[in-house]
Scaffold this motif. Structure first.
Motif, PDB file in Angstrom:
ATOM      1  N   GLU A   1      -5.991  27.992  -2.293  1.00 45.75           N
ATOM      2  CA  GLU A   1      -5.196  27.653  -3.475  1.00 45.75           C
ATOM      3  C   GLU A   1      -5.679  28.375  -4.718  1.00 45.75           C
ATOM      4  N   LYS A   2      -6.982  28.579  -4.784  1.00 45.75           N
ATOM      5  CA  LYS A   2      -7.557  29.267  -5.948  1.00 45.75           C
ATOM      6  C   LYS A   2      -7.233  30.751  -5.941  1.00 45.75           C
ATOM      7  N   ARG A   3      -7.176  31.334  -4.746  1.00 49.51           N
ATOM      8  CA  ARG A   3      -7.154  32.795  -4.653  1.00 49.51           C
ATOM      9  C   ARG A   3      -5.789  33.420  -4.403  1.00 49.51           C
ATOM     10  N   LEU A   4      -4.906  32.712  -3.716  1.00 46.67           N
ATOM     11  CA  LEU A   4      -3.655  33.359  -3.315  1.00 46.67           C
ATOM     12  C   LEU A   4      -2.641  33.417  -4.449  1.00 46.67           C
ATOM     13  N   VAL A   5      -1.843  34.465  -4.422  1.00 48.35           N
ATOM     14  CA  VAL A   5      -0.913  34.746  -5.519  1.00 48.35           C
ATOM     15  C   VAL A   5       0.132  33.647  -5.659  1.00 48.35           C
ATOM     16  N   ILE A   6       0.710  33.216  -4.559  1.00 49.08           N
ATOM     17  CA  ILE A   6       1.787  32.233  -4.644  1.00 49.08           C
ATOM     18  C   ILE A   6       1.253  30.912  -5.182  1.00 49.08           C
ATOM     19  N   SER A   7       0.076  30.502  -4.721  1.00 42.77           N
ATOM     20  CA  SER A   7      -0.485  29.242  -5.217  1.00 42.77           C
ATOM     21  C   SER A   7      -0.817  29.347  -6.696  1.00 42.77           C
ATOM     22  N   ARG A   8      -1.377  30.499  -7.073  1.00 43.02           N
ATOM     23  CA  ARG A   8      -1.808  30.652  -8.468  1.00 43.02           C
ATOM     24  C   ARG A   8      -0.619  30.657  -9.417  1.00 43.02           C
ATOM     25  N   ASN A   9       0.430  31.386  -9.028  1.00 41.01           N
ATOM     26  CA  ASN A   9       1.557  31.553  -9.947  1.00 41.01           C
ATOM     27  C   ASN A   9       2.709  30.629  -9.663  1.00 41.01           C
ATOM     28  N   ASP A  10       2.720  30.087  -8.452  1.00 42.84           N
ATOM     29  CA  ASP A  10       3.861  29.295  -7.997  1.00 42.84           C
ATOM     30  C   ASP A  10       5.165  30.030  -8.220  1.00 42.84           C
ATOM     31  N   THR A  11       5.134  31.337  -7.932  1.00 47.54           N
ATOM     32  CA  THR A  11       6.339  32.157  -8.042  1.00 47.54           C
ATOM     33  C   THR A  11       6.461  33.005  -6.799  1.00 47.54           C
ATOM     34  N   LYS A  12       7.581  33.691  -6.707  1.00 50.30           N
ATOM     35  CA  LYS A  12       7.771  34.627  -5.612  1.00 50.30           C
ATOM     36  C   LYS A  12       7.396  36.008  -6.113  1.00 50.30           C
ATOM     37  N   PRO A  13       6.222  36.514  -5.743  1.00 55.82           N
ATOM     38  CA  PRO A  13       5.785  37.766  -6.323  1.00 55.82           C
ATOM     39  C   PRO A  13       6.405  38.997  -5.680  1.00 55.82           C
ATOM     40  N   ALA A  14       6.882  38.875  -4.469  1.00 51.64           N
ATOM     41  CA  ALA A  14       7.442  40.059  -3.818  1.00 51.64           C
ATOM     42  C   ALA A  14       8.893  40.227  -4.267  1.00 51.64           C
ATOM     43  N   ASN A  15       9.659  40.893  -3.465  1.00 54.28           N
ATOM     44  CA  ASN A  15      11.033  41.167  -3.856  1.00 54.28           C
ATOM     45  C   ASN A  15      11.862  39.889  -3.901  1.00 54.28           C
TER      46      ASN A  15
ATOM     47  N   LEU B   1      -1.216  30.216   2.929  1.00 54.36           N
ATOM     48  CA  LEU B   1      -1.096  31.475   3.673  1.00 54.36           C
ATOM     49  C   LEU B   1       0.293  31.586   4.293  1.00 54.36           C
ATOM     50  N   SER B   2       0.785  30.493   4.844  1.00 54.20           N
ATOM     51  CA  SER B   2       2.101  30.526   5.485  1.00 54.20           C
ATOM     52  C   SER B   2       3.216  30.776   4.473  1.00 54.20           C
ATOM     53  N   SER B   3       3.050  30.253   3.251  1.00 60.38           N
ATOM     54  CA  SER B   3       4.062  30.516   2.216  1.00 60.38           C
ATOM     55  C   SER B   3       4.158  32.007   1.948  1.00 60.38           C
ATOM     56  N   GLU B   4       3.007  32.670   1.911  1.00 63.02           N
ATOM     57  CA  GLU B   4       3.029  34.117   1.679  1.00 63.02           C
ATOM     58  C   GLU B   4       3.584  34.848   2.899  1.00 63.02           C
TER      59      GLU B   4
ATOM     60  N   ILE C   1       6.578  26.662  12.988  1.00 60.45           N
ATOM     61  CA  ILE C   1       5.356  26.018  13.456  1.00 60.45           C
ATOM     62  C   ILE C   1       4.828  25.080  12.373  1.00 60.45           C
ATOM     63  N   LYS C   2       4.450  23.881  12.808  1.00 56.07           N
ATOM     64  CA  LYS C   2       3.945  22.917  11.828  1.00 56.07           C
ATOM     65  C   LYS C   2       2.519  23.305  11.429  1.00 56.07           C
ATOM     66  N   ARG C   3       2.298  23.441  10.149  1.00 55.41           N
ATOM     67  CA  ARG C   3       1.023  23.945   9.642  1.00 55.41           C
ATOM     68  C   ARG C   3       0.315  22.837   8.884  1.00 55.41           C
ATOM     69  N   THR C   4      -1.008  22.787   8.964  1.00 53.16           N
ATOM     70  CA  THR C   4      -1.716  21.804   8.138  1.00 53.16           C
ATOM     71  C   THR C   4      -1.558  22.198   6.671  1.00 53.16           C
ATOM     72  N   ARG C   5      -1.655  21.174   5.841  1.00 53.73           N
ATOM     73  CA  ARG C   5      -1.488  21.393   4.396  1.00 53.73           C
ATOM     74  C   ARG C   5      -2.454  22.469   3.889  1.00 53.73           C
ATOM     75  N   GLN C   6      -3.665  22.486   4.436  1.00 58.35           N
ATOM     76  CA  GLN C   6      -4.697  23.398   3.926  1.00 58.35           C
ATOM     77  C   GLN C   6      -4.360  24.868   4.169  1.00 58.35           C
ATOM     78  N   LEU C   7      -3.652  25.159   5.261  1.00 59.93           N
ATOM     79  CA  LEU C   7      -3.342  26.571   5.548  1.00 59.93           C
ATOM     80  C   LEU C   7      -1.949  26.975   5.049  1.00 59.93           C
TER      81      LEU C   7
ATOM     82  N   LEU D   1       7.544  38.246   5.666  1.00 64.15           N
ATOM     83  CA  LEU D   1       8.575  38.419   6.705  1.00 64.15           C
ATOM     84  C   LEU D   1       9.895  38.840   6.086  1.00 64.15           C
ATOM     85  N   LEU D   2      10.165  38.355   4.883  1.00 65.57           N
ATOM     86  CA  LEU D   2      11.385  38.768   4.195  1.00 65.57           C
ATOM     87  C   LEU D   2      11.331  40.268   3.887  1.00 65.57           C
ATOM     88  N   VAL D   3      10.177  40.724   3.428  1.00 64.00           N
ATOM     89  CA  VAL D   3      10.018  42.154   3.126  1.00 64.00           C
ATOM     90  C   VAL D   3      10.178  42.986   4.408  1.00 64.00           C
ATOM     91  N   ALA D   4       9.572  42.527   5.511  1.00 60.82           N
ATOM     92  CA  ALA D   4       9.697  43.257   6.786  1.00 60.82           C
ATOM     93  C   ALA D   4      11.164  43.324   7.216  1.00 60.82           C
TER      94      ALA D   4
END
Ligand SMILES: [Fe+2]
Length: 166
Positions: free
Chosen positions: A150-164, A16-19, A7-13, A24-27
């Motif tokens: 962008e300020k609050r989410l883990v992926i935006s803050r670290n620009d890393t893959k925090p899960a497995n 959340l979609s990156s996380e 699904i095409k997502r606006t840049r602002q959201l 989904l990978l973990v599931a």
């Protein structure tokens, strides 16, 4: 069936979609691992390993993600959408909280129910909830939401893959 992440997502959201990609990978890994095909998905093959995967996801990404959704998107949602969002977040937390203390059969069941709800929840958010937000919010509201995410989410803050990392 069209992939939920296509699904095409606006840049602002997008943060959340990156996380959601990570979630989904973990599931997927939990489901494969529980079905005895963990290796093909880069997932642990035993129950303690799968539990550790779920807990790692919970601690690195899940809590921050769900709290951010409720606090940043919450004020823009209808009461019924907000109720569902909070209920499903709480239910997933309950399943993860119950798993470590359960007997193996119950632990399997809790992890399977968690993976299943996680997938359904993300599908709902991506297909319905976020699509409604994009339609309902004006430009400046969307910009404010994007900035907060962008300020609050883990992926935006670290620009890393925090899960497995497979
Ligand atoms: Fe989410």
């Amino acid at each position: 069936m069209r992939s939920v992440m296509a699904i095409k997502r606006t840049r602002q959201l997008k943060p959340l979609s990156s996380e959601h990609h990570q979630a989904l990978l973990v599931a997927f890994q939990l489901k494969k691992g529980l079905a005895g095909h963990g290796e093909s998905a880069g997932a642990p093959k035993d129950l303690p390993g799968l539990l550790a995967l779920a807990r790692r996801f919970e601690n690195t990404l899940f809590h921050t993600h769900t709290k951010t959704e409720e606090e940043v998107l919450g004020r823009h949602l209808s009461p019924s959408d907000m109720k569902r969002l909070k209920f499903e977040h709480a239910e997933m937390e309950r399943l993860l909280g119950a798993a470590p203390h359960a007997r193996p059969a119950d632990m399997r069941q809790a992890l399977a129910a968690f993976a299943d709800l996680l997938e359904r929840h993300i599908r709902w958010e991506e297909r319905e909830l976020f699509t409604h937000c994009e339609a309902d919010l004006n430009e400046s509201e969307l910009a404010r939401v994007g900035h907060e995410l962008e300020k609050r989410l883990v992926i935006s803050r670290n620009d890393t893959k925090p899960a497995n990392k497979p």
